[in-house]
Design a protein around this motif. Structure first.
Motif, mmCIF file in Angstrom:
data_model
loop_
_atom_site.group_PDB
_atom_site.id
_atom_site.type_symbol
_atom_site.label_atom_id
_atom_site.label_comp_id
_atom_site.label_asym_id
_atom_site.label_seq_id
_atom_site.Cartn_x
_atom_site.Cartn_y
_atom_site.Cartn_z
ATOM 1 N N VAL A 31 0.841 -1.203 0.000
ATOM 2 C CA VAL A 31 0.000 0.000 0.000
ATOM 3 C C VAL A 31 0.872 1.248 0.000
ATOM 4 O O VAL A 31 0.659 2.197 -0.778
ATOM 5 C CB VAL A 31 -0.945 0.006 1.223
ATOM 6 N N THR A 32 1.889 1.277 0.870
ATOM 7 C CA THR A 32 2.766 2.456 0.985
ATOM 8 C C THR A 32 3.534 2.695 -0.309
ATOM 9 O O THR A 32 3.632 3.842 -0.797
ATOM 10 C CB THR A 32 3.744 2.267 2.164
ATOM 11 N N GLU A 33 4.077 1.647 -0.891
ATOM 12 C CA GLU A 33 4.869 1.788 -2.106
ATOM 13 C C GLU A 33 4.006 2.210 -3.301
ATOM 14 O O GLU A 33 4.426 3.044 -4.122
ATOM 15 C CB GLU A 33 5.593 0.476 -2.398
ATOM 16 N N GLN A 34 2.808 1.642 -3.424
ATOM 17 C CA GLN A 34 1.938 2.018 -4.535
ATOM 18 C C GLN A 34 1.483 3.476 -4.429
ATOM 19 O O GLN A 34 1.354 4.177 -5.430
ATOM 20 C CB GLN A 34 0.723 1.094 -4.576
ATOM 21 N N ALA A 35 1.253 3.937 -3.185
ATOM 22 C CA ALA A 35 0.864 5.337 -2.987
ATOM 23 C C ALA A 35 1.964 6.270 -3.471
ATOM 24 O O ALA A 35 1.699 7.302 -4.108
ATOM 25 C CB ALA A 35 0.551 5.585 -1.517
ATOM 26 N N LEU A 36 3.215 5.927 -3.180
ATOM 27 C CA LEU A 36 4.333 6.768 -3.589
ATOM 28 C C LEU A 36 4.559 6.680 -5.096
ATOM 29 O O LEU A 36 4.699 7.703 -5.788
ATOM 30 C CB LEU A 36 5.598 6.345 -2.839
ATOM 31 N N ASP A 37 4.589 5.471 -5.641
ATOM 32 C CA ASP A 37 4.912 5.279 -7.056
ATOM 33 C C ASP A 37 3.848 5.870 -7.982
ATOM 34 O O ASP A 37 4.167 6.418 -9.044
ATOM 35 C CB ASP A 37 5.075 3.787 -7.357
ATOM 36 N N PRO A 112 -7.042 8.135 6.504
ATOM 37 C CA PRO A 112 -7.321 7.185 7.589
ATOM 38 C C PRO A 112 -7.577 5.786 7.034
ATOM 39 O O PRO A 112 -8.215 5.625 5.989
ATOM 40 C CB PRO A 112 -8.573 7.753 8.251
ATOM 41 N N LEU A 113 -7.048 4.796 7.733
ATOM 42 C CA LEU A 113 -7.290 3.392 7.376
ATOM 43 C C LEU A 113 -8.444 2.912 8.232
ATOM 44 O O LEU A 113 -8.296 2.683 9.439
ATOM 45 C CB LEU A 113 -6.027 2.567 7.630
ATOM 46 N N VAL A 114 -9.612 2.762 7.620
ATOM 47 C CA VAL A 114 -10.839 2.488 8.363
ATOM 48 C C VAL A 114 -11.588 1.345 7.694
ATOM 49 O O VAL A 114 -11.709 1.290 6.463
ATOM 50 C CB VAL A 114 -11.752 3.732 8.420
ATOM 51 N N GLY A 143 -9.346 5.633 -3.472
ATOM 52 C CA GLY A 143 -9.727 4.296 -3.916
ATOM 53 C C GLY A 143 -8.804 3.228 -3.338
ATOM 54 O O GLY A 143 -9.258 2.206 -2.811
ATOM 55 N N VAL A 144 -7.513 3.485 -3.434
ATOM 56 C CA VAL A 144 -6.529 2.529 -2.904
ATOM 57 C C VAL A 144 -6.652 2.426 -1.388
ATOM 58 O O VAL A 144 -6.550 1.350 -0.801
ATOM 59 C CB VAL A 144 -5.104 2.941 -3.316
ATOM 60 N N ASN A 145 -6.900 3.568 -0.742
ATOM 61 C CA ASN A 145 -7.001 3.575 0.721
ATOM 62 C C ASN A 145 -8.175 2.725 1.206
ATOM 63 O O ASN A 145 -8.049 1.945 2.153
ATOM 64 C CB ASN A 145 -7.163 5.007 1.197
ATOM 65 N N LYS A 146 -9.332 2.849 0.551
ATOM 66 C CA LYS A 146 -10.506 2.061 0.950
ATOM 67 C C LYS A 146 -10.282 0.571 0.696
ATOM 68 O O LYS A 146 -10.634 -0.281 1.509
ATOM 69 C CB LYS A 146 -11.743 2.549 0.204
#
Length: 517
Positions: A31-37, A112-114, A143-146
């Protein structure tokens, strides 16, 4: 770069990567890497909520960032309460200054991760560019966060379920281990009356095996137990009743088993019937075990009866715990034999009253016996004014036995020579003792007849020790070469000329023990 692809394509690709694992740690990193890339930001960091704070669990980027957020910080409290995305493009004045996790950052977002009402933590995105977060980037991140929140919740639930199943499996193995170690024969049947479980003893003695699992219990037992007993069991099972102490004969794999059976209902945690458990006691085996227990108890009682007056309490305790180590009928031993005689006793006793003589003897014997027992000796008998003792019966430890015997002899001589002694007073003041000792083979066991029997020792070793007591003079401790070899250099000895003793063709080398080193 991946962020130059259409939004839908990037979302689908990210969803594919995230859905490829149920491992919680892998989800965090992906999740973290995809958010950055996919956004082209400078920093992406994930913080997860614990009891009192939100520690950093994964990050991408070259800048040094905070390792922790307080649970009470305004940013964390807002994310927990509102569960909404927070974005800022003004790094100079902002209520949520914590959004900017490095001084060089100009735009920031917190997601937020909910999942439902459950708050995991949050994902922070920072960049050096102003007005960085446009509509497309926000759509992607939300979208990715949900999607990530749902997958992380499922992963956590999966891990908890996996752990729970592992605990159940461990408990099952533990229960099976207990059942397998039982001496009783255990079989369980479900509420339909089919066999569900049997322990190791039921398999070995009654012939239960995996092929019977799922079969009606009465079908398997009908050829092995009485018909009327089977009928009683079927009736009790249908009525969910208990049967206790049902006795009979079971035609087992290795012969008949005289059994006693308890047939009891099984209940689940809600108190509902879940079948029955059958516990068979092999009464034939129990009777044999009872005989063995009785034999051990009798052996221990006999040991206490035979040795309690002549051995120290710790040796008796050791013998009682290992009764097989003593052969009361007769056993070859290698032991050290000791005779302690009162010098001048015959002349001293002439013309004196028997009561007085006995009093003098008993005063000495009382203290001498205590020392012998303390030194782990066995008091064989009293012969007039002489004490016969042995080391190495009923248990053998040759070198230690010889050491204890010589050490005991020195202690007795020191006691007799002590000015504060409590015996040999008045007319008996001049009495002393002489000690003879020898180590060798002998036979130890019960000696006597039907009416009276004593544990004693016989053999040439005993005769030689008795002869050496006659060679010894007042205050001396005479030992043979055999005893000398076992005690080593732990005592001061004075070598004497060899002596002839009755029954021996050659002279015996002897030593006088003078003291301890």
């Amino acid at each position: 770069m991946s962020r130059e692809r259409p939004l839908i394509e990037r979302v689908v690709h990210t969803a594919y990567l995230l859905s490829g694992t149920m491992d919680f740690k892998q989800l965090i990193s992906r999740v973290t890497e995809q958010a950055l890339d996919n956004t082209g930001a400078d920093i992406a960091a994930m913080y997860l909520l614990t009891e009192g704070h939100c520690p950093l669990v994964y990050s991408r980027g070259r800048d040094k960032i905070p390792l922790d957020f307080s649970r009470e910080s305004p940013l964390v409290q807002f994310l927990m309460d509102c569960k909404e995305v927070v974005i800022s493009s003004d790094y100079r004045e902002n209520f949520f200054s914590e959004l900017f996790i490095h001084d060089a950052m100009k735009s920031a977002a917190a997601l937020p991760l909910v999942s439902g009402e459950f708050f995991f933590g949050f994902l922070l995105i920072n960049t050096r560019k102003r007005d960085f977060f446009n509509n497309e980037k926000l759509q992607f991140l939300e979208g990715v966060n949900k999607m990530a929140s749902g997958l992380m919740h499922n992963s956590k639930t999966h891990d908890e379920l996996k752990k729970y199943l592992e605990e159940i499996e461990a408990l099952k193995k533990y229960q099976e281990s207990i059942f397998s170690s039982m001496s009783n024969l255990l079989v369980t049947v479900d509420k339909e009356g089919t066999i569900r479980y049997f322990n190791k003893m039921a398999h070995e003695k009654m012939g239960f095996n995996d092929s019977q699992i799922g079969l009606p219990f009465h079908e398997f037992l009908k050829e092995k137990m009485e018909k009327k007993t089977i009928t009683r069991l079927k009736s009790a099972h249908s009525k969910k009743n208990t049967l206790l102490g049902v006795e009979g004969i079971f035609n087992g794999e290795n012969g008949e088993i005289d059994y006693s059976l308890n047939f009891s209902p099984l209940e689940d945690s809600k108190g509902e019937n879940n079948g029955h458990v059958m516990i068979f006691s092999d009464q034939t085996a129990e009777r044999e075990m009872a005989k063995e227990v009785t034999k051990v108890k009798e052996d221990r009682r006999l040991i206490k009866d035979v040795f309690s007056r002549y051995l120290s309490a710790d040796i008796i305790k050791t013998l009682s715990m290992s009764p097989d180590s003593v052969h009361l009928g007769g056993d070859k031993k290698r032991a050290t034999i000791f005779f302690a005689d009162i010098c001048g006793y015959t002349a001293f006793s002439e013309g004196k009253e028997p009561e007085y003589i006995l009093g003098v003897l008993n005063e000495f014997f009382n203290e001498a016996v205590d020392i012998i027992l303390q030194k782990r000796g066995y008091i064989d008998k009293f012969i007039g004014d002489c004490i016969m003792a042995a080391w190495g019966v009923p248990m053998v430890s040759e070198e230690q036995d010889a050491f204890n015997a010589v050490d005991c002899a020195l202690s007795l001589q020191e006691l007799v020579k002590s000015p504060t002694r409590n015996f040999f007073k008045g007319e008996a003041e001049s009495l002393m003792i002489a000690i003879g000792m020898h180590t060798g083979s002998l036979v130890a066991g019960n000696i006597g007849g039907n009416q009276r029997m004593d544990y004693s020792v016989i053999g040439d070793t005993v005769n030689i020790a008795a002869r050496l007591e006659g060679v010894s003079t007042s205050g001396e401790i005479i030992i043979t070469q055999q005893t000398r070899d076992l005690i080593g250099d732990r005592f001061i000895v004075d070598k004497r000329k060899p002596v002839m003793v009755k029954g021996k063709a050659k002279p015996l080398q002897i030593y006088n023990v003078v003291g301890r080193k």
